[in-house]
Every structure is written in C-alpha cells, then in structure tokens.
Design an enzyme around this catalytic site. Structure first.
Site, PDB file in Angstrom:
ATOM      1  N   SER A 595       0.848  -1.186   0.000  1.00  0.00           N
ATOM      2  CA  SER A 595       0.000   0.000   0.000  1.00  0.00           C
ATOM      3  C   SER A 595       0.891   1.246   0.000  1.00  0.00           C
ATOM      4  CB  SER A 595      -0.954  -0.042   1.188  1.00  0.00           C
ATOM      5  OG  SER A 595      -1.966   0.933   1.069  1.00  0.00           O
ATOM      6  N   ASP A 670      -9.374  -4.608  -5.857  1.00  0.00           N
ATOM      7  CA  ASP A 670      -9.002  -3.676  -4.797  1.00  0.00           C
ATOM      8  C   ASP A 670      -9.859  -2.414  -4.912  1.00  0.00           C
ATOM      9  OD1 ASP A 670      -7.730  -1.940  -3.024  1.00  0.00           O
ATOM     10  OD2 ASP A 670      -5.721  -2.685  -3.508  1.00  0.00           O
ATOM     11  N   HIS A 702      -7.744  -5.196  -1.294  1.00  0.00           N
ATOM     12  CA  HIS A 702      -6.476  -4.589  -0.884  1.00  0.00           C
ATOM     13  C   HIS A 702      -5.661  -5.509   0.025  1.00  0.00           C
ATOM     14  CE1 HIS A 702      -3.809  -1.213  -0.673  1.00  0.00           C
ATOM     15  NE2 HIS A 702      -3.920  -1.069   0.635  1.00  0.00           N
TER      16      HIS A 702
END
Length: 725
Positions: A595, A670, A702
């Site tokens: 991320s 995601d 995600h």
C-alpha cells in the site's frame, strides 16, 4: 572401519541435535495459522462492575456462547447466552448488549461490503421473556438499540428504519435512499475508509430523537471494477460500480438531519455555515444538545458545534486550526455536567484537555514531549482520567491515571513493552493486555486505583514453547541517525550471525503519515516471514522515517504537501548508512512494502537505484492523483493546487530510473488502491523499456487474501528475494 562408522554416527547425532534446536520455519506454517495467539474475544464489562462477558466458540458442538466471569476470582459465573439454548437460532456470530443489559442483538449471516461495512440478518433476544425477535426479513446494516432498549434503528437499502420491539411496528424514517445516489444513516465509501466509521446515526439520551447524516453522492464520479468469478462457473465478468471521489474531484454533499420519533417528522439542521465534511456526530448528556465535528475540505480547520435540537440552532464551542491538518478525535467524552474531554495536538504533542460545556478551557490534563495514544475514560467517583501514552518511549505503551486537573499522575503498568487496558464499568479493575518483542499477549487483572496485579487471566506460554525449536533471532531495537533525526529501527540478523561476513539486507517499511512499524510488540505473520528470511541468511531491517507517528506533530507533519519526498530520502539514506557497516553487502540491498509501503518501495528503487538492487511493491499507490479525496487532500491539498507535489514524488513519473529487479503485485478487486495504479505503472515501465516482474490476483481486494492466496503471494515474494538479492 569401525571407528569411522562410530564417527559418522556421532556426527549424524550431533547434526540432528543442532537441526532439532534450529527448526526451519515454513511459509505453510506461517500462513496456516500455526503461530496464532490466544486472545480474549469480544470482552465487555458488565454494568455491575464486578463481571465481564467474553464470547466463546465451542468448535466441537458448533455452539457460540457469551460467558460471564468474575473480575475478582476469574471464575465463570454464568452463561449469558448460548446458541444451543435459543429456539429458532442455531448459531450467531457476534452480540451487542443494550445499555441496560436487558436485551441483546445477535448477528447472523454477516457479509462484508467494504473494509468496515457489513450486511446481516439480526435478531433481538429479550433476557427476561426469553423471546427471540428477528429485526427484519431483509439483510440490514448497523442495528442499534435505543437507550432504553425498547426500539432498534437500522439501515436497509440506504434508508433508516425504526422497529418498536413491543408492538413489532416498523417506521420508515427516510424514503429517498438510492444506490449510488442517496445514502441515509450509513457512510459513503470514502467516509468509511478515511474517517473510519459506518453508522452515521445516533440516538439521543431520551430515545426520542435520532440524528443522522445524509449523503448525496449523485455528482461523485463512479469507479468500476470487473469481477471475474471462479473458473468454470462464470462465463462473463460482472462489474462492481461505486462512487469514489479521487483527489480534487467532487465529494458527496453531506447534510445533518434530526428525526423526532414522537412528532414523526424530520428536520434539516442548519449549521450556520458550509462545511465539506461532517466526520462525527454524538449526542451529549443533554438530550436536546447534539455535538458535531465539522471540517473544511483541506481538513485544517475543525469546529466542534453544539446543536440545540429543540430550537434548531448551532453554536461553535471549540475551533482547532493547523497549518497542515487537524485530526478528528474519537475521544470526545461528556461528563455529568456536560463539560467534556478532548484530545488535541495543539501544543505539538497529542494531549488531553478538559473544557466546560460552553467550550472554555478548564485544564490541560496531560503535557510533555510524549503522546497520549488512547483515552479510556473518566471515573466520576474519584475524578480520575485513564489513558495510554508513549511516556516511556515512542515504541512502548503504558497505562496511566491522572486527576482531571492534571495532578497526581499514577503509572498503572510496569512491564516495558505495549500495554493496553480494558476497564470495568465502575473503574474498579482493568484487564491489561501486554505484549513485547519477546512476549506474546498476556492478559492480567489489575486494580485501577494503583495498578496492583490481582491475578493472571490468559497467556501464550504454549506458543512460546512451540517456538523454542526454531531458535528465532532476537528483534534488536535501536535508532539510526538520518538527515538530522534519530529514527526508530529494528533489525533481525541470522541466528548464526558472524560480523566478519557480509549479508544481504532486506528492508521493510510502511512510512505513511502517523503510522508506526517499529513497535515493541510480539510477532505478526510478517515477522515470522522475516525470521524465515533470516534463517536463509538475510538481515532484515525496518526504519520509521520522517512522517511516521508518535514523535510529535512536527516530525509527523513535515511531509505535508510532499508525500514521498522526505520519507524516500530517509529510506535511501538509512540504507546507505547501513550499507557502510562491515557486515552488510552494500551491493545487495532490497526493500519492500504494501500500500503506502509499496508506493515507497517503488520510489526507492526508481530514485535510489544506486542504493537498492531490488524491490517489491504490493498494492501500491503509483500516483496520488488516483487515490481518494479525504486521505490524499489531508496531506497534499488538491492536485489543482499542488500539481508539483503530486507529480514530483509519484513513482509512475520516475520509472526511467529502474535498474534493479522489481516485482509489482496487485489484486484486481481492490476497491481502495485501485489496480488502475499498477496498470498505469506497467504501461509507463513498458514504454520506458524497463524489464520487471508482476502478478495480478483476480478479484482480490487490498488485503489480497482468501483460500491459498496469501501462501501463494508470499511464496512468490520469497522466491523473488532468493533469486535476486
């Protein structure tokens, strides 16, 4: 010949003994849950202050119980509710007690929508009548008792409903809810993700009014994701379409409303001026006074507003501004006289303040060059406030109490590491959950007055025994001076570390604003992975650079308008400094992250190509132009205002710098960091004629998990490291 056989036999025995003492950990063990810790599940203190309830699942009988225990003795006193004893309900997943503990909401068939939001089939169980009532035939969201437990409010298909539990009558409060247009009573995607709440309605103390937020997302741009389904079961992909405001784009128009149950009407609350965001609503102890936290789009000006529900008037009682941004607080607590507790960074560190009901500052309760990290509550009997802080080091947490005037502070926990507390309803006791880098979670009971330990509740000694044969390396905490700052760091070395040898270095970081990756806590799943890499000859390091949290507002907010500049400089310079150590091979330094950490690792190998020889980026943001409005603009303002800040620090604009080995990974489903980020960077890398490896996990969000996914992902990353570092 006989002596030779004896020597070989002795050698084999010795080797077997050494191997037995140094068992190699496997990815299958890590991701199969072999090292899972024991916790206290869904603990709740009961109103009598003498007991607490814990959810227990019996795997053998498939029975869910809510069992009650005595704080003082630890003995089970009763079972509050058991799925085996409820006629018409075979199983429930979780429970929510009413304020007066006369009823309980039981959740079944719960399904996730996004990170925090779910739908489910819910029931109310009345303890006195032993009656079970299904709240709705439909799959609903956020069922919540009125204060006297006579009613339940909930959301179905973006509208609010109220069910009277005695008559069984259901009242529809709103009727304009429509998918991807109007939402009543629950949040839109970006509020859920970035302001971290779903239920956007609240009962007042008398249970005769409900305040709620209405989201008009008609003008918010839509985002769509193709969902491919299971092989052989779905011929055509389906499309998931939802409203997602990217940086600089239109947000939902959010308005505040009041529903009067007795009159049966709804009114719009006039907040006197326009606000972009209303991230919190909460009734005070006065049933006619509603508190509202409201902000501008830059999130650097926050008003605490008291709304008089009877007169429909609004008054700003507290204002906070900051050159960078103001964090929304979840610690707003109203005392009996409607004075309130507030936490703020206004003196440069996060601390507790006590204000009168008119917003006049009474006392700054805590102060010092350390952060209050949790506010637990106020005990009206003793006048003491309970909180958690970093006073004993930014990687540690301890529990304290102090009088509301800031005097007579008492440290209630003594073990160095991370302490967290769950207090009894009357603040007589607290259950301390303690962990450190060497100790998995321990749960102990303490007196709230002085922190004295009463008894042990649960520990993870069995896990420590299980870990002994692996002889894992110690996680070494230290600091490293980089760019004029002492940055927190941990390092894991191979167990047979020899300082005369050179080892490849593999760095992990997350680096996002206010985050912390260097903390004195026990192993996560990733830590076991780092131990696996250490067993295979790698040194693993994590450095929390500028922009991370718990070291003061200036340290955290230095990255404002420049996400990815100072954080990248710190990782590159830390790697260079570590590479100067005699035992680290400066030609074999890798970095990875997920991320925000993937955004960082991409930037590091592109902009630090003379330092990093390989990198892995999982689900990375590749340009902040692709990410959501609330998070991104909090730190960057809008792309229209700060184009250079967005573009100069986005890895998608630095792909020409790639020299080493690069692995890029994303889930196609995601909803948070869209796979668009990876697809756009892939195209940029291709056009720059840069070779790289990449993988897409179909329909995965995600977190990239489910079934065999995590094992596959970490096998791929492990192989990439072994082949390229």
């Amino acid at each position: 010949m006989k002596l030779h056989h004896l020597f070989v036999a002795a050698f084999l025995v010795a080797t077997s003994f050494i191997n037995a003492q140094n068992k190699e950990v496997t990815l299958e063990e890590i991701w199969g849950g072999e090292f899972r810790q024991e916790y206290l599940q869904s603990l709740r203190s009961l109103n009598n202050g003498e007991e607490y309830a814990v959810r227990n699942f019996d795997r053998a009988t498939r029975t869910m119980n809510v069992d009650v225990y005595s704080y003082e003795t630890g003995e089970k006193t009763r079972t509050l509710i058991s799925s085996a004893d409820i006629e018409g309900l075979d199983f429930f997943q979780d429970y929510t007690l009413s304020e007066n503990e006369s009823k309980v909401i039981l959740s079944t068939q719960v399904q996730s929508i996004f990170r925090r939001s779910t739908t489910g089939v819910y029931y109310v169980y009345d303890f006195s009548s032993e009656k079970l009532t299904q709240i709705s035939e439909d799959r609903i969201q956020e069922p919540t008792f009125s204060p006297d437990a006579s009613k339940v409010a909930y959301v179905f298909e973006n509208n609010i409903y109220v069910k009277d539990l005695s008559s069984g009558e259901t009242t529809q409060v709103t009727s304009d809810g429509k998918d991807n247009e109007i939402i009543n009573g629950v949040t839109d995607w970006v509020y859920e993700e970035e302001f971290a709440f779903v239920r956007a309605f609240d009962w007042n103390k008398d249970g005769d009014k409900i305040a709620f937020l209405r989201f008009d997302e008609t003008e918010v741009p839509e985002f769509s994701m193709d969902m491919y389904g299971t092989y052989g079961q779905q011929l055509y992909p389906t499309q998931d379409v939802f409203k997602y405001p990217k940086a600089g784009e239109k947000n939902s128009v959010v308005t505040l409303h009041l529903f009067d149950l007795e009159a049966g009407n709804t009114s719009v609350v006039n907040l006197e001026k326009s606000y972009e965001y209303i991230p919190r609503i909460k009734w005070t102890n006065d049933p006619e006074v509603l508190s509202v936290q409201a902000m501008n789009r830059h999130q650097n000006n926050l008003d605490l507003i008291f709304v008089n529900a009877e007169k429909n008037t609004a008054e700003v009682v507290l204002n906070e501004t900051d050159e960078a941004y103001v964090d929304v607080t979840d610690n707003l607590t109203f005392l009996n006289d409607n004075s309130f507790i507030w936490t703020s960074e206004k003196d440069g560190w996060n601390h507790i303040y006590h204000y009168s009901k008119t917003g006049k500052l009474l006392d700054q309760v805590t102060e010092g060059n350390w952060e209050v990290t949790q506010y637990y509550g106020f005990d009206a009997k003793t006048g003491r406030i309970y909180f958690q802080s970093t006073e004993n080091g930014s990687i540690n947490r301890d529990v304290f109490s102090v009088r509301a005037n800031g005097k007579n502070k008492v440290q209630l926990t003594q073990k160095r590491g991370t302490n967290d507390a769950d207090f009894s309803a009357d603040f007589t006791y607290f259950i301390n959950s303690y962990t450190s880098a060497t100790i998995p979670y321990e749960f102990t009971l303490h007196k709230a007055r002085n922190g004295k330990k009463v008894r042990a509740i649960k520990d993870n000694k069995a896990l420590l025994e299980k870990l002994k044969p692996y002889n894992f390396s110690k996680k070494e905490f230290s600091t490293i001076e980089v760019n004029g700052n002492e940055l927190n760091m941990w390092m894991i070395k191979p167990q047979d570390f020899d300082e005369t040898k050179k080892y490849p270095l593999f760095m992990y970081q997350y680096s996002g604003p206010g985050s912390q990756s260097v903390s004195n806590t026990f192993n996560s799943s990733n830590d076991y992975w780092y131990q696996l890499l250490a067993q295979q000859g790698y040194i693993v390091v994590c450095v929390d650079g500028r922009g991370t949290g718990f070291k003061g507002a200036d340290f955290k907010k230095v990255t404002q308008k420049e996400l990815g500049k100072f954080e990248v400089e710190d990782q590159i310079d830390a790697a260079k400094k570590l590479g100067e150590r005699a035992y680290i091979d400066a030609d074999r330094i890798g970095i990875w992250g997920w991320s925000y950490g993937g955004f960082m690792s991409s930037n590091c190998i592109f902009q630090g190509n003379d330092t990093f020889s390989m990198a892995i980026a999982v689900a990375p943001v590749t340009s902040w132009r692709f990410y959501d409005s609330i998070y991104t603009e909090r730190y960057m303002t809008t792309p229209q205002e700060n184009a250079s800040g967005y573009d100069n620090n986005s890895p998608i604009n630095h792909v020409e710098g790639l020299k080493g080995d690069f692995l890029l990974i994303h889930g196609s489903g995601d909803d948070n960091v869209h796979v668009q980020n990876t697809m756009q960077m892939v195209e940029a890398l291709v056009q720059a004629n840069k070779q790289f490896d990449w993988a897409i996990y179909p329909d995965k969000n995600h977190g990239i998990y489910g079934g065999n996914t995590r094992l596959h992902l970490y096998t791929k990353m492990t192989n990439f490291i072994k082949e390229n570092l």
